[in-house]
Design an enzyme around this catalytic site. Sequence first.
Site, PDB file in Angstrom:
ATOM      1  N   ASN A  34       4.966  55.602  83.486  1.00 54.82           N
ATOM      2  CA  ASN A  34       5.027  55.253  82.060  1.00 54.82           C
ATOM      3  C   ASN A  34       4.384  53.909  81.738  1.00 54.82           C
ATOM      4  OD1 ASN A  34       6.292  57.610  81.342  1.00 54.82           O
ATOM      5  ND2 ASN A  34       8.343  56.784  81.690  1.00 54.82           N
TER       6      ASN A  34
ATOM      7  N   HIS B  93       3.061  53.088  78.277  1.00 53.38           N
ATOM      8  CA  HIS B  93       3.508  54.133  77.360  1.00 53.38           C
ATOM      9  C   HIS B  93       4.569  53.693  76.348  1.00 53.38           C
ATOM     10  CE1 HIS B  93       1.038  56.637  79.885  1.00 53.38           C
ATOM     11  NE2 HIS B  93       1.290  57.692  79.145  1.00 53.38           N
TER      12      HIS B  93
ATOM     13  N   GLU C 188      12.560  63.112  89.026  1.00 51.15           N
ATOM     14  CA  GLU C 188      12.739  61.943  88.163  1.00 51.15           C
ATOM     15  C   GLU C 188      14.174  61.416  88.225  1.00 51.15           C
ATOM     16  OE1 GLU C 188      11.662  62.553  84.005  1.00 51.15           O
ATOM     17  OE2 GLU C 188      10.041  61.148  84.338  1.00 51.15           O
TER      18      GLU C 188
ATOM     19  N   HIS D 197      -3.898  59.574  71.513  1.00 48.95           N
ATOM     20  CA  HIS D 197      -2.902  59.251  72.542  1.00 48.95           C
ATOM     21  C   HIS D 197      -3.482  58.313  73.617  1.00 48.95           C
ATOM     22  CE1 HIS D 197       0.308  59.659  75.482  1.00 48.95           C
ATOM     23  NE2 HIS D 197      -0.594  60.049  76.372  1.00 48.95           N
TER      24      HIS D 197
ATOM     25  N   ARG E  41       9.481  57.704  89.539  1.00 47.66           N
ATOM     26  CA  ARG E  41       8.523  58.421  88.698  1.00 47.66           C
ATOM     27  C   ARG E  41       8.270  57.695  87.373  1.00 47.66           C
ATOM     28  NH1 ARG E  41       7.872  64.970  88.994  1.00 47.66           N
ATOM     29  NH2 ARG E  41       6.309  65.155  87.382  1.00 47.66           N
TER      30      ARG E  41
ATOM     31  N   LYS F  83      -0.713  60.001  91.651  1.00 49.41           N
ATOM     32  CA  LYS F  83       0.338  60.828  91.032  1.00 49.41           C
ATOM     33  C   LYS F  83       1.100  61.596  92.120  1.00 49.41           C
ATOM     34  CE  LYS F  83       2.288  63.475  87.630  1.00 49.41           C
ATOM     35  NZ  LYS F  83       2.290  63.931  86.278  1.00 49.41           N
TER      36      LYS F  83
ATOM     37  N   GLU G 217      -5.436  57.485  80.643  1.00 49.31           N
ATOM     38  CA  GLU G 217      -4.576  57.704  81.819  1.00 49.31           C
ATOM     39  C   GLU G 217      -5.264  57.207  83.097  1.00 49.31           C
ATOM     40  OE1 GLU G 217      -1.449  58.636  81.544  1.00 49.31           O
ATOM     41  OE2 GLU G 217      -1.581  59.156  79.421  1.00 49.31           O
TER      42      GLU G 217
ATOM     43  N   HIS H 143       3.950  54.858  72.711  1.00 47.68           N
ATOM     44  CA  HIS H 143       4.866  55.728  71.965  1.00 47.68           C
ATOM     45  C   HIS H 143       5.210  55.106  70.623  1.00 47.68           C
ATOM     46  CE1 HIS H 143       6.345  57.862  75.850  1.00 47.68           C
ATOM     47  NE2 HIS H 143       5.314  58.481  75.316  1.00 47.68           N
TER      48      HIS H 143
ATOM     49  N   ARG I 166      12.944  84.710  86.791  1.00 48.89           N
ATOM     50  CA  ARG I 166      13.587  83.505  87.348  1.00 48.89           C
ATOM     51  C   ARG I 166      12.638  82.709  88.261  1.00 48.89           C
ATOM     52  NH1 ARG I 166      17.519  87.390  87.752  1.00 48.89           N
ATOM     53  NH2 ARG I 166      19.145  87.178  86.162  1.00 48.89           N
TER      54      ARG I 166
ATOM     55  N   LYS J  78       6.194  69.300  86.121  1.00 54.87           N
ATOM     56  CA  LYS J  78       6.929  69.255  84.854  1.00 54.87           C
ATOM     57  C   LYS J  78       6.342  70.312  83.931  1.00 54.87           C
ATOM     58  CE  LYS J  78       8.528  64.543  84.190  1.00 54.87           C
ATOM     59  NZ  LYS J  78       8.469  63.410  83.253  1.00 54.87           N
TER      60      LYS J  78
END
Length: 361
Positions: free
Chosen positions: A245, A248, A236, A264, A241, A226, A183, A252, A119, A141
């Site tokens: 993007n 992006h 988020e 990418h 946050r 960041k 990035e 995408h 856990r 994340k």
Amino acid sequence: MSTTVRVDLGGRSYDVVIGADAFAGLRRLLAGRRRIALVTQTDIDALHGKIVRAALTETGAQVDTFLMGNGEDAKTLATVERLCREMAAWGLLRGDAIVALGGGIVGDTAGYVAASYYRGVDVVQVPTTLLAMVDAAIGGKTGVNLPEGKNLVGAFHQPIGVFADPAVLASLPNREFRCGLGEVAKYALMDDDAELGAIVRGRSAELVAREPATLATVIARCAAIKARVVSADEFERTGVRAVLNLGHTVAHGLETGGGYGLLHGEAVAVGLVFDLELAAALERISPATAESARALVAALGLPTAAPKGLRADDLLAIMARDKKSRGGLTFVLPGPNGVERVDDPDPVAVRKAFAAIGVES
Ligand SMILES: NC(=O)c1ccc[n+]([C@@H]2O[C@H](COP(=O)([O-])OP(=O)(O)OC[C@H]3O[C@@H](n4cnc5c(N)ncnc54)[C@H](O)[C@@H]3O)[C@@H](O)[C@H]2O)c1
């Protein structure tokens, strides 16, 4: 020499250490642990495993290495189960630690193992790709893919430290390095005080040549941006946050449409040019700012236009499908209040921005 960036999250705060002696910090952070599980991939282990294992062994802990495969196909629940079972068989307990040595694939998977095993056990991220150093390793994340979609199963589980030595990037394949540069360009364009943009513009040749001191400066600045965003919106929930993007939405669209031969980071680069042109068409920023963004992307050797022959309607259809759950099109765009979410912008401005990246109406 190293630079430390603090990710401020109250009781879950931690440092991102960037520089040539980052691994000494890793040793200090984990001193006194009983066991440390090092999760990595075979290639990375051969290149950089020895130096990291040496630092971990100097903590006095028992260290064992747990290997996982390469690519998105290895970022699965099956890998998580296998790693957890191997760690259980070895006797890893809750007070022990997991170290993720690799790019985003290792970081996301090992991070999720750490979030779930007992856990939750402590995880330390040791990123080895530029993308992971500036993005994936910071922010907590974690997760894996399902056949139904990327990153569908995961958890927020902050690392207790991130240690990035830019020297390890010397062995990174060129295409992977370019992904990270996309990035970096994103952070440069969302940086409020334009400091990163000035560094990237002024030292683009050193950056592309992977000069370690330049890399360390740039990575530290990206990590600070960041860290600031993550501190403001850890889970988020507030929308802050989402500014990460930038570039992006179209990226995408290009990737979901089959990639059109773009990596990418290249898709993100084209998406950044699109977003800045869209922001200019919506009169949120000046045309000169959009032009300067295009120059910055170009200075990093990244594409500023989509591959020839693409049609706006086809991309819009893909992007609308992509965002089906919310309906409509969402962008994050710069403007007078900084980068923020913009829903369903004027279609005329969208077409103008498409034209600016060479996509026909
Ligand atoms: N958690 C987050 O916030 C976050 C953010 C962005 C991306 N991601 C995830 O990150 C993943 C992509 O990560 P990535 O771009 O780092 O790719 P990656 O982890 O697949 O690494 C790219 C390739 O380079 C190799 N490699 C890594 N470091 C190397 C080195 N120093 N020298 C030589 N080879 C090296 C790897 O073995 C791999 O084959 C995606 O799954 C994406 O979803 C996560």
